[in-house]
Write a protein that holds these residues in place. Structure first.
Motif, mmCIF file in Angstrom:
data_model
loop_
_atom_site.group_PDB
_atom_site.id
_atom_site.type_symbol
_atom_site.label_atom_id
_atom_site.label_comp_id
_atom_site.label_asym_id
_atom_site.label_seq_id
_atom_site.Cartn_x
_atom_site.Cartn_y
_atom_site.Cartn_z
ATOM 1 N N SER A 336 0.827 -1.205 0.000
ATOM 2 C CA SER A 336 0.000 0.000 0.000
ATOM 3 C C SER A 336 0.861 1.254 0.000
ATOM 4 N N THR A 337 1.861 1.285 0.869
ATOM 5 C CA THR A 337 2.734 2.456 0.978
ATOM 6 C C THR A 337 3.471 2.723 -0.323
ATOM 7 N N SER A 338 4.038 1.664 -0.901
ATOM 8 C CA SER A 338 4.792 1.838 -2.149
ATOM 9 C C SER A 338 3.906 2.383 -3.261
ATOM 10 N N THR A 339 2.671 1.885 -3.335
ATOM 11 C CA THR A 339 1.739 2.362 -4.366
ATOM 12 C C THR A 339 1.407 3.829 -4.161
ATOM 13 N N ILE A 340 1.161 4.236 -2.918
ATOM 14 C CA ILE A 340 0.802 5.631 -2.630
ATOM 15 C C ILE A 340 1.983 6.557 -2.873
ATOM 16 N N ILE A 341 3.184 6.136 -2.429
ATOM 17 C CA ILE A 341 4.377 6.975 -2.630
ATOM 18 C C ILE A 341 4.640 7.171 -4.113
ATOM 19 N N ARG A 342 4.496 6.108 -4.881
ATOM 20 C CA ARG A 342 4.705 6.214 -6.332
ATOM 21 C C ARG A 342 3.680 7.158 -6.943
ATOM 22 N N GLY A 343 2.410 7.020 -6.533
ATOM 23 C CA GLY A 343 1.375 7.911 -7.057
ATOM 24 C C GLY A 343 1.629 9.356 -6.711
ATOM 25 N N MET A 344 2.127 9.615 -5.509
ATOM 26 C CA MET A 344 2.441 10.987 -5.104
ATOM 27 C C MET A 344 3.632 11.524 -5.883
ATOM 28 N N ALA A 345 4.615 10.654 -6.149
ATOM 29 C CA ALA A 345 5.820 11.084 -6.861
ATOM 30 C C ALA A 345 5.515 11.539 -8.280
ATOM 31 N N GLY A 347 2.543 12.614 -9.294
ATOM 32 C CA GLY A 347 1.473 13.603 -9.298
ATOM 33 C C GLY A 347 0.072 13.047 -9.443
ATOM 34 N N ASP A 348 -0.091 11.706 -9.404
ATOM 35 C CA ASP A 348 -1.433 11.117 -9.519
ATOM 36 C C ASP A 348 -2.241 11.268 -8.233
ATOM 37 N N ILE A 349 -1.552 11.367 -7.097
ATOM 38 C CA ILE A 349 -2.205 11.433 -5.793
ATOM 39 C C ILE A 349 -1.803 12.719 -5.083
ATOM 40 N N GLN A 350 -2.783 13.402 -4.526
ATOM 41 C CA GLN A 350 -2.565 14.623 -3.750
ATOM 42 C C GLN A 350 -3.034 14.384 -2.312
ATOM 43 N N PRO A 351 -2.529 15.157 -1.341
ATOM 44 C CA PRO A 351 -2.946 14.964 0.053
ATOM 45 C C PRO A 351 -4.457 15.026 0.262
ATOM 46 N N HIS A 352 -5.147 15.869 -0.529
ATOM 47 C CA HIS A 352 -6.597 15.988 -0.343
ATOM 48 C C HIS A 352 -7.352 14.737 -0.821
ATOM 49 N N ASP A 353 -6.628 13.794 -1.435
ATOM 50 C CA ASP A 353 -7.260 12.548 -1.898
ATOM 51 C C ASP A 353 -7.334 11.489 -0.801
ATOM 52 N N PRO A 355 -9.380 10.692 1.741
ATOM 53 C CA PRO A 355 -10.612 9.903 1.910
ATOM 54 C C PRO A 355 -10.817 8.877 0.797
ATOM 55 N N ARG A 356 -10.519 9.264 -0.444
ATOM 56 C CA ARG A 356 -10.645 8.336 -1.564
ATOM 57 C C ARG A 356 -9.641 7.204 -1.433
ATOM 58 N N ILE A 357 -8.429 7.530 -0.974
ATOM 59 C CA ILE A 357 -7.398 6.500 -0.789
ATOM 60 C C ILE A 357 -7.864 5.462 0.230
ATOM 61 N N LEU A 358 -8.375 5.944 1.364
ATOM 62 C CA LEU A 358 -8.798 5.027 2.423
ATOM 63 C C LEU A 358 -9.965 4.143 1.966
ATOM 64 N N TRP A 359 -10.888 4.719 1.203
ATOM 65 C CA TRP A 359 -12.033 3.947 0.709
ATOM 66 C C TRP A 359 -11.570 2.843 -0.239
ATOM 67 N N ARG A 360 -10.664 3.179 -1.144
ATOM 68 C CA ARG A 360 -10.155 2.185 -2.098
ATOM 69 C C ARG A 360 -9.323 1.123 -1.386
ATOM 70 N N GLU A 361 -8.432 1.565 -0.510
ATOM 71 C CA GLU A 361 -7.550 0.624 0.174
ATOM 72 C C GLU A 361 -8.330 -0.323 1.081
ATOM 73 N N SER A 362 -9.385 0.175 1.718
ATOM 74 C CA SER A 362 -10.161 -0.691 2.607
ATOM 75 C C SER A 362 -10.853 -1.809 1.817
ATOM 76 N N ARG A 363 -11.369 -1.475 0.632
ATOM 77 C CA ARG A 363 -12.028 -2.493 -0.183
ATOM 78 C C ARG A 363 -11.035 -3.516 -0.720
ATOM 79 N N VAL A 364 -9.891 -3.002 -1.168
ATOM 80 C CA VAL A 364 -8.843 -3.918 -1.654
ATOM 81 C C VAL A 364 -8.353 -4.809 -0.513
ATOM 82 N N ALA A 365 -8.207 -4.215 0.676
ATOM 83 C CA ALA A 365 -7.714 -4.966 1.834
ATOM 84 C C ALA A 365 -8.673 -6.088 2.222
ATOM 85 N N LEU A 366 -9.971 -5.818 2.175
ATOM 86 C CA LEU A 366 -10.946 -6.858 2.523
ATOM 87 C C LEU A 366 -10.899 -8.012 1.523
#
Length: 453
Positions: A336-345, A347-353, A355-366
């Motif tokens: 999860s961390t590697s995917t988010i860090i890469r997305g931030m690097a 420019g695909d992911i911004q800090p304001h994202d 809530p969307r990150i947590l929603w997606r990660e929770s579904r993938v995690a389940l």
């Protein structure tokens, strides 16, 4: 071809005994690109560096010099006369000369600046005022500048007259009398123009993508990937053109940033030196502090285990599955961390994202946790032959651990960005340490509830 030439060059260097061989050596050197020739220099003893450098064709010498590691550059400078050093400095682009000054010790810097002409010294001092990791710190001031009222013919004549000492002439930047950037025109557009009397202002693109002198170098390099540019203009607070960042600088920045992130993600202090250029002491200093920190952090896991010794004593089989659970949690969090860090690097992911990150990660995690739990439940019952209640404890812990790990892995990089800390610091080792402790807490509490310990 290059490998054969390099091997030939090394053999000839070992058997230099007459002037004829020196000429043959020079002929071989002319066939090699600057990076390949620099690789030969890196393997030479200090006393042979000036000898080989003096044989370099003049138009190749400066390019070879910029490709050398700082340590090799210093050894070479020590072996050059002031006249030879001046010839090298005069051939360097200003950004390369500035990088050289930043890397060298004070006594060498004094000698370099002493051989530079007043204009070069002034430009170097200007560039040194900017932060090292900013656009101003990596830009070059040697660019092709045109006026909007020039005709195509006048612009081409200006390029022929002044383009030799410019870093690039592929793009020419159009400025007004105050040097404010108002447009850009490509060499291609000038060459293909049918009317040589057409003014530049009619050919130029006025929608110029530029950066300020204080823009972070990593943000600048990402623009090259986004727009496919070969150079990006740098302007000051009043939109005056002060320099350009070129594609070769952007590639170097991306390589350095990637190396730094990889080091941090693996709990190693970053270094700008190649592996074999680092001493044992350098390697020790880059690794030991992180290992010490992570070892101390891991004591929390030991504290949790000691706190549940009675539960473990009652159902000793629980102990056997602790490594599997902590590894699964650490792996899930790292993914999860590697995917988010890469997305931030990129420019695909911004800090304001977040809530969307947590929603997606929770579904993938389940989904991931459920898959692991089902497969593991079958294994525990069929192959390990343990009681169903214990198997249920292990599998419920798996689901909870993967869910929590991926949520933590999604939160920490974003939190780091908000706190102006490099997100790479929040990668694998730190995530694993946090997840190990939380996994044990989840495991033992589920065991206490279901097994009535």
């Amino acid at each position: 071809m290059s490998e054969i030439s390099i091997d030939t060059l090394k053999t000839m260097l070992a058997n230099l005994d007459d002037a004829k061989k020196y000429q043959s050596l020079r002929d071989v050197m002319e066939t090699l690109p600057a990076p390949d020739l620099a690789a030969v220099f890196e393997d030479l003893p200090a006393e042979k560096l000036p000898v080989l450098f003096r044989l370099c064709p003049k138009d190749l010498a400066a390019d070879v010099f910029t490709e050398l590691a700082p340590e090799t550059q210093q050894k070479l400078i020590d072996g050059l006369t002031d006249t030879e050093l001046k010839a090298v400095v005069d051939e360097l682009f200003v950004d390369d000369a500035t990088d050289l000054v930043e890397e060298m010790p004070a006594n060498v810097v004094k000698r370099i600046l002493g051989q530079a002409d007043p204009t070069t010294r002034r430009m170097i001092n200007e560039l040194l005022k900017y932060p090292e990791d900013s656009a101003g710190g990596v830009m070059t001031t040697e660019l092709m500048e045109l006026r909007p009222d020039m005709t195509v013919a006048q612009a081409m004549e200006a390029i022929r007259r002044n383009g030799f000492d410019k870093e690039t002439i592929n793009n020419c930047y159009v400025t007004d009398d105050s040097r404010r950037l108002i447009g850009v025109v490509s060499l291609r557009a000038l060459v293909l123009a049918k009317n040589t009397e057409e003014p530049i202002k009619d050919l130029m693109d006025s929608n110029v993508v530029s950066v300020s002198t204080t823009t972070d170098q990593e943000d600048v390099s990402n623009l090259f990937e986004k727009y496919g540019f070969l150079a990006i203009p740098v302007v000051d607070a009043e939109n005056r053109l002060v320099g350009i960042v070129t594609i070769d600088d952007a590639i170097s920045i991306l390589q350095d940033e990637a190396s730094e992130d990889i080091a941090k993600m693996n709990a190693i202090g970053p270094s700008d030196k190649p592996y074999f250029k680092q001493s044992m002491w350098d390697l020790y200093k880059s690794r030991a502090p992180w290992l010490l920190f992570l070892m101390i952090s891991a004591t929390f896991s030991s504290m949790v285990i000691r706190g549940y010794e009675d539960a473990l004593a009652a159902v000793t089989v629980l102990t056997a599955y602790i490594p599997m659970l902590t590894d699964a949690g650490g792996n899930a969090g790292s993914q999860s961390t590697s995917t988010i860090i890469r997305g931030m690097a990129v420019g695909d992911i911004q800090p304001h994202d977040l809530p969307r990150i947590l929603w997606r990660e929770s579904r993938v995690a389940l989904l991931c946790g459920g898959t692991l739990a089902v497969c593991n439940f079958v294994k525990l019952l069929v192959f390990d032959r343990i009681a169903a209640p214990v198997a249920l404890v292990v599998c419920l812990t798996l689901i909870c651990t993967v869910l929590l790990s991926q949520l933590i892995g999604g939160i920490l990089p974003v939190a780091a960005e908000k706190l102006h800390v490099d997100p790479a610091v929040m990668a694998s080792p730190l995530i694993t340490t946090i997840v190990d402790t939380t996994t044990l807490l989840i495991y033992f509490n589920i065991a206490k509830m279901l097994l009535h310990l």
